[in-house]
Design a protein around this motif. Structure first.
Motif, short mmCIF file in Angstrom:
data_model
loop_
_atom_site.label_atom_id
_atom_site.label_comp_id
_atom_site.label_asym_id
_atom_site.label_seq_id
_atom_site.Cartn_x
_atom_site.Cartn_y
_atom_site.Cartn_z
N TYR A 128 0.69 3.54 7.20
CA TYR A 128 0.71 4.81 7.92
C TYR A 128 -0.72 5.16 8.32
O TYR A 128 -1.68 4.78 7.67
CB TYR A 128 1.23 5.94 7.04
N ARG B 191 -10.45 5.65 4.54
CA ARG B 191 -10.96 6.57 5.55
C ARG B 191 -11.84 5.80 6.52
O ARG B 191 -12.90 5.32 6.15
CB ARG B 191 -11.71 7.71 4.88
N TYR C 16 5.72 -1.97 9.18
CA TYR C 16 6.33 -2.07 7.87
C TYR C 16 6.84 -3.49 7.66
O TYR C 16 6.91 -4.29 8.60
CB TYR C 16 7.45 -1.05 7.69
N GLU D 117 14.74 0.49 0.84
CA GLU D 117 14.42 1.27 2.03
C GLU D 117 15.25 2.54 2.07
O GLU D 117 16.45 2.50 1.92
CB GLU D 117 14.70 0.44 3.29
N GLN E 89 -2.91 8.82 9.23
CA GLN E 89 -2.83 10.27 9.16
C GLN E 89 -4.09 10.85 9.77
O GLN E 89 -5.18 10.71 9.21
CB GLN E 89 -2.66 10.76 7.72
N PHE F 228 -2.97 4.88 5.10
CA PHE F 228 -2.30 4.77 3.81
C PHE F 228 -1.35 3.60 3.81
O PHE F 228 -0.57 3.41 4.75
CB PHE F 228 -1.51 6.05 3.50
N GLN G 219 14.74 5.24 -1.89
CA GLN G 219 13.85 5.11 -3.03
C GLN G 219 12.49 5.71 -2.66
O GLN G 219 12.07 5.62 -1.51
CB GLN G 219 13.65 3.63 -3.40
N PRO G 220 11.80 6.33 -3.61
CA PRO G 220 10.51 6.93 -3.29
C PRO G 220 9.48 5.88 -2.90
O PRO G 220 9.55 4.73 -3.35
CB PRO G 220 10.11 7.63 -4.59
N GLN G 221 8.56 6.30 -2.06
CA GLN G 221 7.46 5.43 -1.68
C GLN G 221 6.25 5.76 -2.55
O GLN G 221 5.96 6.91 -2.82
CB GLN G 221 7.13 5.59 -0.20
N MET H 210 -2.71 16.45 10.17
CA MET H 210 -1.44 16.02 10.76
C MET H 210 -0.58 15.29 9.74
O MET H 210 -0.99 15.08 8.59
CB MET H 210 -1.71 15.11 11.97
N GLY H 211 0.61 14.91 10.18
CA GLY H 211 1.52 14.19 9.31
C GLY H 211 1.28 12.70 9.32
O GLY H 211 0.26 12.21 9.81
N LEU H 212 2.21 11.97 8.77
CA LEU H 212 2.11 10.52 8.63
C LEU H 212 2.82 9.83 9.80
O LEU H 212 3.95 10.16 10.13
CB LEU H 212 2.77 10.07 7.33
N PHE I 221 2.21 5.49 -2.76
CA PHE I 221 1.10 5.39 -1.83
C PHE I 221 -0.19 4.96 -2.53
O PHE I 221 -0.43 5.29 -3.70
CB PHE I 221 0.84 6.74 -1.16
N GLY I 222 -1.01 4.24 -1.77
CA GLY I 222 -2.36 3.96 -2.22
C GLY I 222 -3.25 5.16 -1.94
O GLY I 222 -2.82 6.15 -1.35
N ASP I 223 -4.52 5.06 -2.37
CA ASP I 223 -5.46 6.17 -2.22
C ASP I 223 -5.95 6.36 -0.79
O ASP I 223 -6.55 7.37 -0.48
CB ASP I 223 -6.67 5.96 -3.13
#
Lengths: 113, 114
Positions: free
Chosen positions: A35, A109, A48, A97, A37, A90, A100-102, A41-43, A104-106
């Motif tokens: 993703y 930037r 994928y 798919e 960001q 991210f 299930q929760p995703q 704003m959003g993702l 995320f990495g840190d």
């Protein structure tokens, strides 16, 4: 538990340069995502993968490429960096798919000047 | 296209006030997920709702899934400064070619003032 690890955390690129954002996960998840960001704003989904050797475009794939040679790794490649690609990137993974929760990495930037 | 929208986009509250964000989908969802992203951080999964009309609580946070499974809400009682961040809902939207794609809402940014 490392989870999803992204490197580097920060990077400044010049216009036209190339780089690869690294992402690795140790949860044996089949699904991985990239993703971007933009500030406030959003993702937005870039690319994928549903498993090793399989990738597909997301909402904003132009200017990026991905590969998935192993279950663990899902690098994102910027070939010719442009100022419009300045963003936070991210990587995420999930076991299945949609239901299930995703995880995320840190994030990375990235600034392109 | 099919979307997941959230309102409001921003909310400033005084510490101790309540806060609610609303999530609406253009299509029926099999489940709804909520994530929190602290300033400078990454989205972190909070909860998943599956059943029509389901209500779940996590301390001061109450999550609700609508009867028609097209909307959801997150309510925070007596906000604290630790609640600051952006709250995203996400739901699986069917995509062309089959399969579902977890689609994130536009997010609600919460700021809490002392």
């Amino acid at each position: 538990n490392a989870g999803v690890t992204q490197t580097p955390k920060f990077r400044i690129l010049k216009i036209g340069q190339s780089m690869t954002l690294q992402c690795t996960q140790d949860m044996n998840h089949n699904y991985m995502y990239w993703y971007r960001q933009d500030p406030g704003m959003g993702l937005k989904l870039i690319y994928y993968s549903v498993g090793a050797g399989i990738t597909d475009k997301g909402e904003v794939p132009n200017g990026y490429n991905v590969s998935r040679s192993t279950t663990e790794d899902f690098p994102l490649r910027l070939e010719l960096a442009a100022p419009s690609q300045t963003s936070v990137y991210f990587c995420a993974s999930s076991r299945f798919e949609g239901d299930q929760p995703q995880h995320f990495g840190d994030g990375t930037r990235l600034s392109i000047l | 296209g099919q979307q997941v929208m959230q309102i409001p986009q921003y909310q400033h509250v005084q510490e101790g006030e309540d806060f609610t964000t609303y999530c609406n989908s253009s299509t029926t969802l099999s489940n709804i997920q909520w994530y929190k992203q602290r300033p400078g951080g990454h989205p972190v999964f909070l909860i998943q709702l599956v059943k029509s009309g389901e209500v779940k609580k996590q301390k001061r946070l109450t999550f609700q899934f609508g009867e028609a499974k097209k909307n959801s809400s997150l309510h925070i009682t007596a906000t604290q400064t630790t609640d600051v961040g952006t709250y995203f809902c996400a739901g699986p939207i069917r995509v062309t070619g089959g399969g579902n794609k977890l689609t994130f809402g536009t997010g609600t940014q919460l700021k809490v003032e002392l």
